[in-house]
Design a protein around this motif. Structure first.
Motif, PDB file in Angstrom:
ATOM      1  N   UNK A  50       0.845  -1.198   0.000  1.00  0.00           N
ATOM      2  CA  UNK A  50       0.000   0.000   0.000  1.00  0.00           C
ATOM      3  C   UNK A  50       0.878   1.244   0.000  1.00  0.00           C
ATOM      4  N   UNK A  51       1.901   1.248   0.821  1.00  0.00           N
ATOM      5  CA  UNK A  51       2.788   2.419   0.865  1.00  0.00           C
ATOM      6  C   UNK A  51       3.514   2.620  -0.461  1.00  0.00           C
ATOM      7  N   UNK A  52       4.114   1.566  -0.974  1.00  0.00           N
ATOM      8  CA  UNK A  52       4.849   1.672  -2.236  1.00  0.00           C
ATOM      9  C   UNK A  52       3.889   2.032  -3.374  1.00  0.00           C
ATOM     10  N   UNK A  53       2.723   1.435  -3.378  1.00  0.00           N
ATOM     11  CA  UNK A  53       1.725   1.746  -4.398  1.00  0.00           C
ATOM     12  C   UNK A  53       1.339   3.210  -4.385  1.00  0.00           C
ATOM     13  N   UNK A  54       1.099   3.729  -3.191  1.00  0.00           N
ATOM     14  CA  UNK A  54       0.745   5.151  -3.070  1.00  0.00           C
ATOM     15  C   UNK A  54       1.899   6.032  -3.555  1.00  0.00           C
ATOM     16  N   UNK A  55       3.133   5.663  -3.187  1.00  0.00           N
ATOM     17  CA  UNK A  55       4.306   6.440  -3.618  1.00  0.00           C
ATOM     18  C   UNK A  55       4.451   6.431  -5.135  1.00  0.00           C
ATOM     19  N   UNK A  56       3.989   5.353  -5.775  1.00  0.00           N
ATOM     20  CA  UNK A  56       4.089   5.237  -7.231  1.00  0.00           C
ATOM     21  C   UNK A  56       2.832   5.720  -7.942  1.00  0.00           C
ATOM     22  N   UNK A  57       1.901   6.300  -7.185  1.00  0.00           N
ATOM     23  CA  UNK A  57       0.696   6.866  -7.779  1.00  0.00           C
ATOM     24  C   UNK A  57      -0.373   5.851  -8.141  1.00  0.00           C
ATOM     25  N   UNK A  58      -0.308   4.661  -7.573  1.00  0.00           N
ATOM     26  CA  UNK A  58      -1.311   3.627  -7.835  1.00  0.00           C
ATOM     27  C   UNK A  58      -2.596   3.928  -7.063  1.00  0.00           C
ATOM     28  N   UNK A  59      -3.725   3.482  -7.593  1.00  0.00           N
ATOM     29  CA  UNK A  59      -4.983   3.514  -6.852  1.00  0.00           C
ATOM     30  C   UNK A  59      -5.009   2.247  -6.003  1.00  0.00           C
ATOM     31  N   UNK A  60      -4.735   2.396  -4.746  1.00  0.00           N
ATOM     32  CA  UNK A  60      -4.551   1.232  -3.886  1.00  0.00           C
ATOM     33  C   UNK A  60      -5.892   0.714  -3.374  1.00  0.00           C
ATOM     34  N   UNK A  61      -6.636   0.113  -4.282  1.00  0.00           N
ATOM     35  CA  UNK A  61      -7.916  -0.503  -3.927  1.00  0.00           C
ATOM     36  C   UNK A  61      -7.659  -1.922  -3.423  1.00  0.00           C
ATOM     37  N   UNK A  62      -8.686  -2.522  -2.871  1.00  0.00           N
ATOM     38  CA  UNK A  62      -8.565  -3.916  -2.431  1.00  0.00           C
ATOM     39  C   UNK A  62      -8.257  -4.824  -3.622  1.00  0.00           C
ATOM     40  N   UNK A  63      -8.854  -4.543  -4.763  1.00  0.00           N
ATOM     41  CA  UNK A  63      -8.576  -5.343  -5.962  1.00  0.00           C
ATOM     42  C   UNK A  63      -7.123  -5.241  -6.382  1.00  0.00           C
ATOM     43  N   UNK A  64      -6.599  -4.014  -6.375  1.00  0.00           N
ATOM     44  CA  UNK A  64      -5.188  -3.803  -6.703  1.00  0.00           C
ATOM     45  C   UNK A  64      -4.296  -4.551  -5.716  1.00  0.00           C
ATOM     46  N   UNK A  65      -4.617  -4.447  -4.419  1.00  0.00           N
ATOM     47  CA  UNK A  65      -3.812  -5.121  -3.400  1.00  0.00           C
ATOM     48  C   UNK A  65      -3.866  -6.640  -3.572  1.00  0.00           C
ATOM     49  N   UNK A  66      -5.040  -7.165  -3.846  1.00  0.00           N
ATOM     50  CA  UNK A  66      -5.167  -8.603  -4.064  1.00  0.00           C
ATOM     51  C   UNK A  66      -4.336  -9.070  -5.240  1.00  0.00           C
ATOM     52  N   UNK A  67      -4.377  -8.308  -6.324  1.00  0.00           N
ATOM     53  CA  UNK A  67      -3.571  -8.656  -7.496  1.00  0.00           C
ATOM     54  C   UNK A  67      -2.082  -8.544  -7.179  1.00  0.00           C
ATOM     55  N   UNK A  68      -1.715  -7.501  -6.462  1.00  0.00           N
ATOM     56  CA  UNK A  68      -0.321  -7.267  -6.101  1.00  0.00           C
ATOM     57  C   UNK A  68       0.238  -8.386  -5.223  1.00  0.00           C
ATOM     58  N   UNK A  69      -0.596  -8.903  -4.316  1.00  0.00           N
ATOM     59  CA  UNK A  69      -0.166  -9.967  -3.400  1.00  0.00           C
ATOM     60  C   UNK A  69      -0.489 -11.367  -3.916  1.00  0.00           C
ATOM     61  N   UNK A  70      -1.257 -11.445  -5.006  1.00  0.00           N
ATOM     62  CA  UNK A  70      -1.659 -12.748  -5.529  1.00  0.00           C
ATOM     63  C   UNK A  70      -2.704 -13.421  -4.653  1.00  0.00           C
TER      64      UNK A  70
END
Length: 169
Positions: A50-70
């Motif tokens: 979540x922190x790295x995603x926010x720093x990179x301008x990502x929309x840190x939704x639950x879907x994004x997090x799930x995809x990011x973590x598999x």
């Protein structure tokens, strides 16, 4: 006198071994950190993402997090709920689309991520101080390109586990 093919192969092998050791040490550090804080490894990884995603301008939704973590949607919901109950993460409405929920680390969650990275950053800085700018450029290029290759390999593995669509037949 130039390098022989054997010299080059030995260097490749040495770099691969050292990279594998670095990854293993990072995993051991992560395990020790989660044990110390009595957390799940996935929870710490979620806070970091979540922190790295926010720093990179990502929309840190639950879907994004799930995809990011598999993780499946059910598993990511459990992680987010657990982190929210612990006071490390919060759900906030997207300012531009009130239907979307964005994940943010709370100040407590940010402190935890800082505690994770601070010693790594400090010790890495001490190591990097021993290198010239040109050497650091080479190391940076190696890490970036190796990271991209690993991401591509991960995508290949994931694609092998996805069910075939009708257009694949």
């Amino acid at each position: 006198m130039g390098s022989t093919k054997r010299d080059v192969e030995d260097r490749y092998e040495r770099v691969m071994q050292l990279t594998q050791r670095l990854v293993a040490q990072a995993e051991k550090f992560g395990s020790a950190f989660v044990d110390l804080h009595q957390m799940h490894a996935t929870d710490v990884n979620a806070l970091i993402r979540v922190r790295v995603g926010r720093e990179q301008g990502e929309s840190t939704t639950a879907g994004w997090l799930g995809e990011s973590l598999g993780l499946t949607s059910g598993a990511v919901t459990a992680v987010v709920d657990r982190l929210e109950r612990a006071g490390h993460l919060r759900r906030v409405r997207d300012k531009h689309d009130r239907r979307r929920v964005i994940l943010e680390n709370t100040p407590d969650g940010q402190r935890l991520v800082d505690q994770y990275f601070a010693p790594i950053r400090r010790q890495s800085r001490e190591v990097m101080d021993q290198f010239t700018s040109a050497e650091l450029d080479v190391v940076s290029r190696y890490l970036a390109d190796t990271g991209a290759a690993m991401a591509a390999q991960r995508e290949l593995l994931i694609s092998k586990h996805r069910p075939a669509s009708h257009s694949d037949h």
